[in-house]
Design an enzyme around this catalytic site. Structure first.
Site, PDB file in Angstrom:
ATOM      1  N   THR A 241     -14.066  -1.932  -9.614  1.00 49.64           N
ATOM      2  CA  THR A 241     -12.757  -2.306 -10.305  1.00 49.64           C
ATOM      3  C   THR A 241     -13.351  -3.557 -11.682  1.00 49.64           C
ATOM      4  O   THR A 241     -14.133  -4.063 -10.991  1.00 49.64           O
ATOM      5  CB  THR A 241     -11.864  -2.596  -9.361  1.00 49.64           C
ATOM      6  OG1 THR A 241     -11.201  -1.681  -8.208  1.00 49.64           O
ATOM      7  CG2 THR A 241     -10.746  -3.069  -9.943  1.00 49.64           C
TER       8      THR A 241
ATOM      9  N   GLY B 258      15.216 -12.250  10.859  1.00 48.25           N
ATOM     10  CA  GLY B 258      15.644 -13.655  10.447  1.00 48.25           C
ATOM     11  C   GLY B 258      14.927 -14.649   9.664  1.00 48.25           C
ATOM     12  O   GLY B 258      13.649 -14.735   9.480  1.00 48.25           O
TER      13      GLY B 258
ATOM     14  N   GLN C  89      13.252  -8.484   7.860  1.00 44.49           N
ATOM     15  CA  GLN C  89      14.831  -8.866   8.208  1.00 44.49           C
ATOM     16  C   GLN C  89      15.227  -9.803   9.048  1.00 44.49           C
ATOM     17  O   GLN C  89      15.864 -10.402   9.753  1.00 44.49           O
ATOM     18  CB  GLN C  89      15.564  -7.966   7.669  1.00 44.49           C
ATOM     19  CG  GLN C  89      17.112  -8.488   6.617  1.00 44.49           C
ATOM     20  CD  GLN C  89      17.333  -9.171   6.177  1.00 44.49           C
ATOM     21  OE1 GLN C  89      15.954  -9.248   5.682  1.00 44.49           O
ATOM     22  NE2 GLN C  89      18.645  -9.289   5.645  1.00 44.49           N
TER      23      GLN C  89
ATOM     24  N   GLN D 210      23.762  -2.959  17.253  1.00 46.70           N
ATOM     25  CA  GLN D 210      23.783  -0.946  16.504  1.00 46.70           C
ATOM     26  C   GLN D 210      23.333  -1.447  15.344  1.00 46.70           C
ATOM     27  O   GLN D 210      22.207  -0.160  14.868  1.00 46.70           O
ATOM     28  CB  GLN D 210      25.136  -0.337  16.422  1.00 46.70           C
ATOM     29  CG  GLN D 210      25.168   0.878  15.794  1.00 46.70           C
ATOM     30  CD  GLN D 210      25.843   1.881  16.194  1.00 46.70           C
ATOM     31  OE1 GLN D 210      27.087   1.857  15.043  1.00 46.70           O
ATOM     32  NE2 GLN D 210      26.695   2.442  16.909  1.00 46.70           N
TER      33      GLN D 210
ATOM     34  N   PHE E 192     -11.661  -8.154  -8.325  1.00 44.41           N
ATOM     35  CA  PHE E 192     -11.202  -7.493  -6.775  1.00 44.41           C
ATOM     36  C   PHE E 192     -12.154  -6.931  -5.974  1.00 44.41           C
ATOM     37  O   PHE E 192     -11.636  -6.030  -5.135  1.00 44.41           O
ATOM     38  CB  PHE E 192      -9.582  -6.626  -7.159  1.00 44.41           C
ATOM     39  CG  PHE E 192      -8.826  -7.154  -8.301  1.00 44.41           C
ATOM     40  CD1 PHE E 192      -8.553  -8.910  -8.819  1.00 44.41           C
ATOM     41  CD2 PHE E 192      -8.467  -6.175  -9.531  1.00 44.41           C
ATOM     42  CE1 PHE E 192      -7.630  -8.666 -10.113  1.00 44.41           C
ATOM     43  CE2 PHE E 192      -7.786  -6.897 -10.591  1.00 44.41           C
ATOM     44  CZ  PHE E 192      -7.113  -7.545 -10.461  1.00 44.41           C
TER      45      PHE E 192
ATOM     46  N   PRO F 229     -11.827  -5.140 -15.185  1.00 49.15           N
ATOM     47  CA  PRO F 229     -11.083  -6.261 -15.505  1.00 49.15           C
ATOM     48  C   PRO F 229      -9.538  -5.191 -16.834  1.00 49.15           C
ATOM     49  O   PRO F 229      -8.494  -5.444 -16.401  1.00 49.15           O
ATOM     50  CB  PRO F 229     -10.736  -7.973 -16.302  1.00 49.15           C
ATOM     51  CG  PRO F 229     -11.950  -7.959 -16.174  1.00 49.15           C
ATOM     52  CD  PRO F 229     -12.670  -6.720 -14.998  1.00 49.15           C
TER      53      PRO F 229
ATOM     54  N   GLN G  95     -11.775  10.338   1.913  1.00 51.63           N
ATOM     55  CA  GLN G  95     -12.467   9.399   2.600  1.00 51.63           C
ATOM     56  C   GLN G  95     -11.887   7.654   2.463  1.00 51.63           C
ATOM     57  O   GLN G  95     -11.291   7.531   3.664  1.00 51.63           O
ATOM     58  CB  GLN G  95     -13.179   9.221   2.535  1.00 51.63           C
ATOM     59  CG  GLN G  95     -14.316   8.378   3.925  1.00 51.63           C
ATOM     60  CD  GLN G  95     -15.809   8.302   4.191  1.00 51.63           C
ATOM     61  OE1 GLN G  95     -16.584   9.358   3.955  1.00 51.63           O
ATOM     62  NE2 GLN G  95     -16.242   7.406   5.013  1.00 51.63           N
ATOM     63  N   GLU G  96     -11.895   7.226   0.827  1.00 46.48           N
ATOM     64  CA  GLU G  96     -11.388   6.413   0.941  1.00 46.48           C
ATOM     65  C   GLU G  96      -9.221   6.293   1.523  1.00 46.48           C
ATOM     66  O   GLU G  96      -9.626   5.493   1.882  1.00 46.48           O
ATOM     67  CB  GLU G  96     -11.512   5.945  -0.645  1.00 46.48           C
ATOM     68  CG  GLU G  96     -10.901   4.004  -0.432  1.00 46.48           C
ATOM     69  CD  GLU G  96     -11.125   3.245  -1.829  1.00 46.48           C
ATOM     70  OE1 GLU G  96     -11.158   2.511  -2.661  1.00 46.48           O
ATOM     71  OE2 GLU G  96     -11.967   4.178  -2.809  1.00 46.48           O
ATOM     72  N   ARG G  97      -9.014   7.437   0.437  1.00 52.67           N
ATOM     73  CA  ARG G  97      -7.558   6.946   0.153  1.00 52.67           C
ATOM     74  C   ARG G  97      -7.006   6.998   2.378  1.00 52.67           C
ATOM     75  O   ARG G  97      -5.690   6.505   3.015  1.00 52.67           O
ATOM     76  CB  ARG G  97      -6.896   7.693   0.077  1.00 52.67           C
ATOM     77  CG  ARG G  97      -6.989   7.855  -1.248  1.00 52.67           C
ATOM     78  CD  ARG G  97      -7.230   8.969  -2.654  1.00 52.67           C
ATOM     79  NE  ARG G  97      -7.582   7.540  -4.214  1.00 52.67           N
ATOM     80  CZ  ARG G  97      -7.602   8.534  -4.981  1.00 52.67           C
ATOM     81  NH1 ARG G  97      -7.455   9.929  -4.811  1.00 52.67           N
ATOM     82  NH2 ARG G  97      -7.190   7.808  -5.940  1.00 52.67           N
TER      83      ARG G  97
END
Length: 404
Positions: A141, A354, A351, A294, A171, A143, A256-258
């Site tokens: 990767t 909390g 969520q 519920q 990265f 820029p 393979q990476e995925r």
């Protein structure tokens, strides 16, 4: 303060039994689990603050046989099947261990060298990588070139028997620690994809410098770097594969990476659901546990069903990969579905925690921060959709010629 989880519960509530594992795999999983609980869990919080794990961990993991499990015995490895690597990755992700970059090292760098390297390259690097003495990284990767690997600008210009490399990567996982880098370059800027060449670049080459350790949203214990190449001279014998075939080689490894990304997301999704079941079963509000509402039951039932479907499909893709039959489309679907579910699950489950879910000391907060990268790493969700849809329309056109 409510429930404080220091390590993940064992995934135990899968409706459909996983059939990938034999007795040897189960014994190995216990070994890996003990290592993770002893050598990683107690120290991971410090590594998150440091932004890096110590090299000593790599040596310990190598001694335990946790690195590059599929590397043949002639190069110092176990010569095991891919399931052994899967087990290592799953046990790291089960406890939310974002730090050790074992996946990049094992599943990508060692695989590239084993698949495309010369005998000399294999003998030089694989034994050291198995032992944790040499740490691998993947430099693709840039820029200005993320998912579009054909657009890379890092150049390698031939000079006699050498190549001189100039450019920049960003990265890069394991960038601060790496001893060997599989580097994607342009050797012919006019040839498009056919102008891409891979090189093995040693970490101590003059002109190769490591920039800052990037401060990320999540995966904070994983060192991630900018890398710079200023007239880095390497011999032509450092070419990985053949000159001009780098893009083609990268494409062969993307499924393979995925798949690895799907394995991660499937495991984290299950683990986060387990966290949340445990928390909501104990935490009380308005005179009852949160699990008695519920809304909680319906949300977790929905996520559990999706997680089971993700697990079945991911495990099927693992089987296909081991048989040499995993194609780009199946890998893209697995990556896309599990990544989306991963992010949905951490959001819905936080969520239910909390306010405590927003506290860094709770694993759900770390899981939430770590999750967002899964829609980007290994190819963005949008790229996955393009791969899938192109195949759909190509198949339609193949079966419905014009005029019929």
């Amino acid at each position: 303060m409510g429930l404080r989880i220091t390590s993940a519960p064992r995934a135990r509530s899968i409706m459909i039994e996983r059939t990938l594992f034999g007795e040897d795999h189960n014994i190995f999983r216990e070994t890996v689990r003990r290592f993770v609980e002893r050598e990683i869990v107690p120290f991971h919080e410090k590594w998150e603050k440091d932004g890096i794990v110590p090299r000593e961990l790599w040596l310990k993991a190598g001694k335990e046989g946790l690195l590059c499990c599929t590397v043949p015995e002639e190069y110092g490895g176990l010569g095991a099947d891919y399931i052994f690597d899967v087990i290592v990755f799953e046990e790291l992700w089960r406890v939310g261990a974002s730090g050790p970059g074992f996946l990049i090292h094992t599943d990508l760098v060692a695989t590239y060298i084993l698949s495309f390297g010369t005998e000399e390259q294999k003998k030089t690097w694989l034994p050291k990588m198995v032992r944790g003495e040499a740490i691998g990284s993947l430099g693709m990767t840039e820029p200005h070139a993320g998912s579009d690997l054909k657009a890379i600008r890092t150049r390698a210009v031939r000079d006699g028997d050498d190549f001189v490399i100039n450019g920049q990567k960003v990265f890069i996982s394991n960038g601060q620690l790496c001893d060997v880098l599989v580097l994607a370059t342009k050797t012919d800027s006019e040839a498009g994809a056919k102008g891409v060449t891979l090189f093995l670049v040693e970490g101590d080459r003059p002109g190769f410098t490591r920039g800052r350790n990037l401060d990320k949203l999540g995966m904070k214990a994983q060192d991630t770097s900018e890398l710079f190449f200023d007239n880095v001279r390497i011999p032509a014998t450092n070419i990985l594969g053949q000159e001009g075939r780098g893009f083609e080689l990268m494409m062969t490894k993307l499924p393979q990476e995925r798949l690895a990304q799907a394995i991660r997301s499937a495991m984290v999704t299950e683990t986060v659901i387990d966290y949340t079941v445990a928390y909501t079963a104990e935490r009380k509000a308005f005179g009852q546990t949160i699990a008695d509402f519920q809304n909680t039951q319906f949300k977790l039932a929905d996520l559990k069903t999706k997680a089971t479907l993700a697990r079945v499909f991911t495990d099927k893709c693992i089987e296909l990969f081991m048989e040499g039959r995993l194609d780009a489309v199946d890998a893209a679907m697995a990556k896309m579905y599990t990544a989306n579910l991963h992010c949905e699950t951490v959001d819905e489950c936080l969520q239910l925690f909390g306010g405590w879910g927003y506290m860094w000391e709770y694993p759900i907060a770390r899981a939430y921060a770590d999750a967002r990268i899964v829609k980007i790493a290994g190819g963005s969700i949008e790229i996955m959709k393009l791969i899938i849809s192109r195949q759909m329309f190509a198949e339609y056109r193949r079966t419905h010629p014009k005029g019929h």
